[in-house]
Design an enzyme around this catalytic site. Structure first.
Site, mmCIF file in Angstrom:
data_model
loop_
_atom_site.group_PDB
_atom_site.id
_atom_site.type_symbol
_atom_site.label_atom_id
_atom_site.label_comp_id
_atom_site.label_asym_id
_atom_site.label_seq_id
_atom_site.Cartn_x
_atom_site.Cartn_y
_atom_site.Cartn_z
ATOM 1 N N CYS A 42 0.808 -1.218 0.000
ATOM 2 C CA CYS A 42 0.000 0.000 0.000
ATOM 3 C C CYS A 42 0.843 1.270 0.000
ATOM 4 C CB CYS A 42 -0.937 0.000 1.213
ATOM 5 S SG CYS A 42 -2.099 -1.383 1.219
ATOM 6 N N PRO A 276 -9.010 -30.316 0.793
ATOM 7 C CA PRO A 276 -8.826 -30.051 2.229
ATOM 8 C C PRO A 276 -7.382 -29.806 2.648
ATOM 9 C CG PRO A 276 -9.377 -32.366 1.831
ATOM 10 C CD PRO A 276 -9.587 -31.652 0.539
#
Length: 562
Positions: A42, A276
């Protein structure tokens, strides 16, 4: 247990560090195709503008640092090209040596992030066009801007990255054209709120070209020509392409994992994919939007960090759930701040949600203490359930604080009327005894209880101009003479209303406006109790003027601190 993580930055690096804290014996390997394992994603635009001066500040952790502190094997410039679920391996290419090999895993975590969208336009691959996604992109743009003495640039796209890039290019003294296909920047906001930012960006030297389609690019001897549909091209030295991102789900798709909206990776509340033994986090996954409860892609650093932590918990055998996100965001626009959470009006309409809204323009702190500045808050809520659907705030000081309070209230399941009861910190330099968030709750309560009926900017053009209704402005003489909304030719200052109420026809509905919405509300309370059918303009003339003229009028009225 051997855990392989594909991708670093917010999701992958966070998961790796958390997993090590939970399991000292696990073997953890991170593969990152860029040259940086954990960096301030950012903060990249702010290095371009020179706000962040040292490029090393962008690097949060190095491969060596990961090994020394966590004993995590972080391999940069290594690209995972395939996931082989049948034998629980990944295929890896070392980009430095081009060696290809397989690495086994017990558990695999995908954190591939997102890719910048590159439309299929003529000339899209011109060397003068850049995307801004990685540290390498940032360094390249900054180097070109400085070394080649760039004087002008075009930013295509008015989202987070586009607005931040435009601001930081201006910080370098570069002439900036920001081209946006839609009618306003920052699509998570409504146009009426974005109009404040339009004016502020123009005041800071950014040329906004709204509702313009880019038709292509041509590299010239002097730079870059941006071709626009229906108008003359723009000649610039550099182009920044920031039209959005898409989930980087190629590995998941080729591995046969279930995909969701926009091709994102489907995960359950444990950040587990349809396999999974494979987890996924960050910008590439679809999660629940807390407001609509629909699956959505929310490409923000905060959610990615939390998802990485939750995935690590579950890999380590600790049941942990990700509950979804309302998408709370904040953005610096020169010295203004824009913040939003939840959904806007378009989002509510698309989701088929009933909504009402309030708009207010309070000061950031007590009006008698120097330095207070106006912010504008738009709050959406369901009029039946009183669920808070979203908020947008534009202003200067204290915007992020109020947005965070509303976001917290949303996640706690509070009703919009509960905002009135929040006990928020108060001292004159920071707030008012009735905080802006409290004020939003008070106004929402008045609307829900029927004490006030509202009308909005979009209703003004449809108001009769034939004398069948009264369009009343209750501001001072000076304010009214400085400008008034179209058709609001009846002017009675609020303080004179009781004495002059006989001038108004009780048989006609009255639509009332003032500077910020407070005096018109007080006028409506007087008129309603005198038997008039009265409607208050949400947001006030300041709001009307900004949307109508698409320019920001910063002068403050006496209402602001009340």
């Amino acid at each position: 247990m051997k855990v392989v993580i594909v991708g670093g930055v917010a999701g992958g690096a966070t998961a790796a560090a958390r997993l090590r804290r939970l399991d000292e014996k696990a073997q953890i390997i991170i593969f990152e195709r860029s040259g940086y394992i954990s960096y301030a994603n950012c903060g990249l635009p702010y290095y371009i503008g020179g706000v962040i001066e040292d490029k090393n500040s962008l690097t949060l952790q190095s491969p060596q640092g990961f090994w020394e502190r966590f004993r995590i094997d972080a391999r940069v410039r290594h690209e995972v090209t395939a996931v082989n679920r049948d034998r629980k391996t990944v295929t890896v290419r070392d980009l430095a040596s081009q060696r290809v090999y397989e690495e086994s895993y017990d558990k695999l975590l995908l954190s591939p992030g997102a890719l910048p969208i590159k439309p299929s336009l003529p000339g899209i691959d011109c060397r003068k066009i850049h995307t801004l996604r990685t540290v390498e992109d940032t360094l390249r743009i900054r180097e070109e801007a400085v070394k080649e003495n760039v004087k002008s640039a075009a930013v295509i796209g008015g989202g987070f990255i586009g607005v931040e890039a435009a601001e930081n290019l201006r910080e370098l003294g570069i002439q900036v054209h920001l081209i946006q296909r839609g009618d306003h920047i920052l699509p998570p906001m409504d146009r009426d709120m974005a109009s404040f930012l339009h004016a502020h960006m123009r005041a800071n030297g950014v040329e906004l070209l709204l509702q313009k389609d880019v038709a292509g690019f041509e590299e010239t001897a002097d730079g870059l020509r941006i071709l626009l549909s229906g108008q003359e091209p723009i000649e610039v030295d550099m182009g920044i392409l920031a039209v959005g991102v898409l989930p980087e789900s190629t590995l998941a798709k080729e591995a046969g994992l279930e995909l969701g909206v926009k091709g994102s990776i489907m995960v359950n509340e444990h950040m587990q994919t349809s396999d999974p033994d494979i987890y996924a986090v960050g910008d590439a996954v679809s999660i629940s939007n807390l407001v609509t409860e629909h699956k959505a892609v929310i490409a923000l650093a905060g959610p990615a960090n939390k998802q990485g932590r939750i995935a690590a918990d579950n890999i380590a055998g600790i049941p942990s759930r990700y509950k979804g996100s309302p998408g709370a965001s904040v953005l610096k626009v020169f010295d203004m701040t824009a913040a939003f959470v939840g959904i806007n009006e378009q989002g509510a309409q698309a989701a088929g949600l009933a909504y009402d809204k309030v708009i207010l323009s309070p000061a950031s702190h007590a009006s008698y203490y120097p330095g207070g500045r106006v912010m504008t808050i738009k709050l959406l809520f369901n009029p039946q359930s009183e669920q808070i659907l979203g908020a947008q705030i534009v202003g200067f000081d204290g915007v992020d604080k109020r947005l965070d309070v509303i976001s917290t209230a949303m996640q706690a399941g509070m009703k919009v009327t509960d905002l009135r009861d929040l006990d928020l910190a108060y001292a004159p330099p920071y707030s008012s005894a009735k905080d802006p968030v409290n004020m939003a709750g008070f106004i929402a309560e008045n609307v829900l209880s029927g004490k006030v009926r509202q009308f909005f900017y979009e209703d003004i053009d449809g108001l009769p101009q034939d004398g069948s209704v009264i369009l009343l402005d209750t501001r001072t003489d000076w304010e009214y003479q400085s400008g008034h909304a179209q058709g609001f030719t009846t002017h009675i200052p609020l303080d004179d209303l009781r004495e002059r109420i006989g001038e108004l026809d009780r048989e006609k509905p009255i639509y009332v406006m003032c500077q910020s919405g407070l005096r018109s509300y007080l006028a409506c309370r007087i008129l309603t109790q005198e038997g008039f059918q009265c409607y208050n303009f949400a947001g006030g003339y300041r709001f009307y003027e900004s949307v109508h003229e698409d320019r920001f009028n910063e002068h403050c009225c006496t209402d602001c601190g009340i």
